[in-house]
Enzyme design. Structure first.
Site, PDB file in Angstrom:
ATOM      1  CG  ASP A   1      -4.054  -3.558   5.760  1.00 47.79           C
ATOM      2  OD1 ASP A   1      -4.986  -4.183   6.304  1.00 47.79           O
ATOM      3  OD2 ASP A   1      -3.329  -4.059   4.891  1.00 47.79           O
TER       4      ASP A   1
ATOM      5  CB  CYS B   1      -6.500  -9.253   5.134  1.00 49.53           C
ATOM      6  SG  CYS B   1      -5.256  -9.586   6.402  1.00 49.53           S
TER       7      CYS B   1
ATOM      8  CE  LYS C   1      -3.592  -2.621   2.345  1.00 47.78           C
ATOM      9  NZ  LYS C   1      -2.772  -3.862   2.384  1.00 47.78           N
TER      10      LYS C   1
END
Length: 421
Positions: free
Chosen positions: A299, A352, A242
């Protein structure tokens, strides 16, 4: 008196012994497969042997319930879950039934891993199954607790899709620095999907830094921040996909992570691609920026159940207690990250994970606590082909999406806009 030197093992046996160590680390000690790799394969000299050990262990973990069902069908009494004979049979059967190793090679390299009576047992069970034309079902069987949890959260269709997905090797997705990359399918701007390929480092454009490996779903969080200029903070940034996306999109990026080893990979990828970012080693629960940023991407650490296709060990390690612990950590990180966004700026939160506690429930909790934030819905033009935003504006990728084109990992992603006042 000098200790006698041990005779070298037959070719192929050390790799299987390393696979046995990997499975022990995951199934008995609860370690991530990748974290155990260095110590389990440290005595192997060849990269090919280390890769084989990893492939065998991953194949066992993908099909563990089905392999155990076969083993139990050929024994008078079920073997204990932690019996070495069961572990070795899993290794031998995974090679023969998943990796297409010739049966004689699979059993010959597995038998040296056991001694005494279990050796005869392993040989007998393996022979009985292969002579009986044993086969694994086309779709894998998920661990019982995962099956129940996902069925309750998403329905039986998603569980069936996950069972089909874990039985297959996923394709390789590349994020492109520009438009150039290896030949493959394009499912989004700056993307290539490869279904067949050789070693990653040998692909065209690797040495010149034209691309990096990144699952299509994992590329969505940075896509939702659009292009710079502006300042962006990438929290929990390693291994750096990212960060590379944001740098390539013109942002002035600060990449933070608390793992020096993982940040080394990020730095290496920055050097390879010729992109730049300020890399900081630090704990996001302690560190804070000198000034608020135009965009913050979190994230967050999570159960990682969404990446089960590539990391099947997660389904054998993650329990409700782990999900609860990571959800609590995410809430703390999200609260801190929200304070680092300029008025009018954007915050993207992603995990995730296929657990609602780490996605939808986390969003509900955050919005209840922060009236200065609102969801900024993802637009269809920002998302990969075949992916749509939820009615509430966030993005949830699930097993079964793009299944006919190779699938994608499970993610929760939401873009939030801070009040401009």
């Amino acid at each position: 008196m000098a200790r006698p030197r041990l005779a070298p093992e037959a070719p192929g046996v050390p790799a299987r012994r390393a696979a046995l160590k990997l499975l022990d680390a995951v199934l008995r000690r609860g370690l991530p497969l990748e974290a155990a790799l260095a110590s389990a394969t440290g005595e192997l000299d060849r990269r090919e042997d280390r890769g084989l050990a990893h492939a065998i262990a991953a194949a066992v973990l993908r099909r563990l319930p089905d392999l155990d069902a076969l083993i139990d069908s050929a024994t008078q009494r079920p073997l204990p879950d932690d019996a070495k004979a069961r572990f070795v049979l899993r290794i031998a059967l995974a090679q023969a039934l998943v990796l297409n190793t010739p049966p004689h090679a699979a059993i010959a390299t597995a038998l040296p891993l056991v001694d005494g009576g279990p050796r005869k047992l392993v040989h007998g069970v393996f022979g009985t199954l292969l002579r009986g034309n044993a086969r694994l079902p086309e779709a894998a069987t998920l661990p019982a607790d995962t099956d129940a949890r996902w069925c309750a959260a998403w329905g039986e269709g998603v569980v069936i899709a996950a069972a089909q997905a874990i039985a297959q090797q996923p394709p390789v997705d590349l994020s492109l620095k520009g438009e150039d990359g290896p030949a493959g399918e394009t499912l989004a701007p700056h993307h290539r999907r490869l279904t067949e390929h050789g070693p990653i480092a040998d692909l065209p454009g690797y040495a010149t830094g034209d691309w990096w490996v990144q699952d299509l779903a994992a590329s969505i969080p940075a896509r939702l921040l659009g292009r710079g200029p502006g300042t962006a903070i990438d929290l929990c940034a390693a291994p750096g996909g990212k960060t590379l996306q944001l740098a390539a999109a013109g942002w002035d990026v600060t990449a933070l992570d608390n793992s020096e080893n993982r940040l080394m990979r990020l730095t290496e990828n920055l050097e390879r691609t010729g992109l730049s970012a300020t890399v900081v080693t630090g704990d996001a629960l302690v560190w804070k920026p000198a000034a608020p940023a135009d965009a913050v991407l979190l994230d967050a650490p999570c159960s990682a159940t969404g990446i089960f296709r590539r990391h099947p060990d997660v389904l054998h390690r993650v329990r409700p207690s782990v999900i609860a612990e990571t959800a609590a950590l995410q809430a703390r990180l999200l609260a801190r990250a929200a304070d680092w966004v300029k008025p009018g700026g954007r915050l993207v939160y992603a995990t995730c994970s296929l657990e609602p506690a780490e996605g939808e429930a986390q969003l509900d909790r955050f919005l209840a606590a922060r009236s200065d934030y609102a969801v900024e819905p993802a637009d269809a033009g920002e998302l990969p082909a075949g992916v749509a935003a939820h009615d509430r504006g966030y993005v949830r990728t699930l097993p079964g999406m793009l299944a006919d084109r190779g699938g994608m990992d499970g993610f929760f992603i939401v873009r939030l806009r801070r009040d401009g006042r």
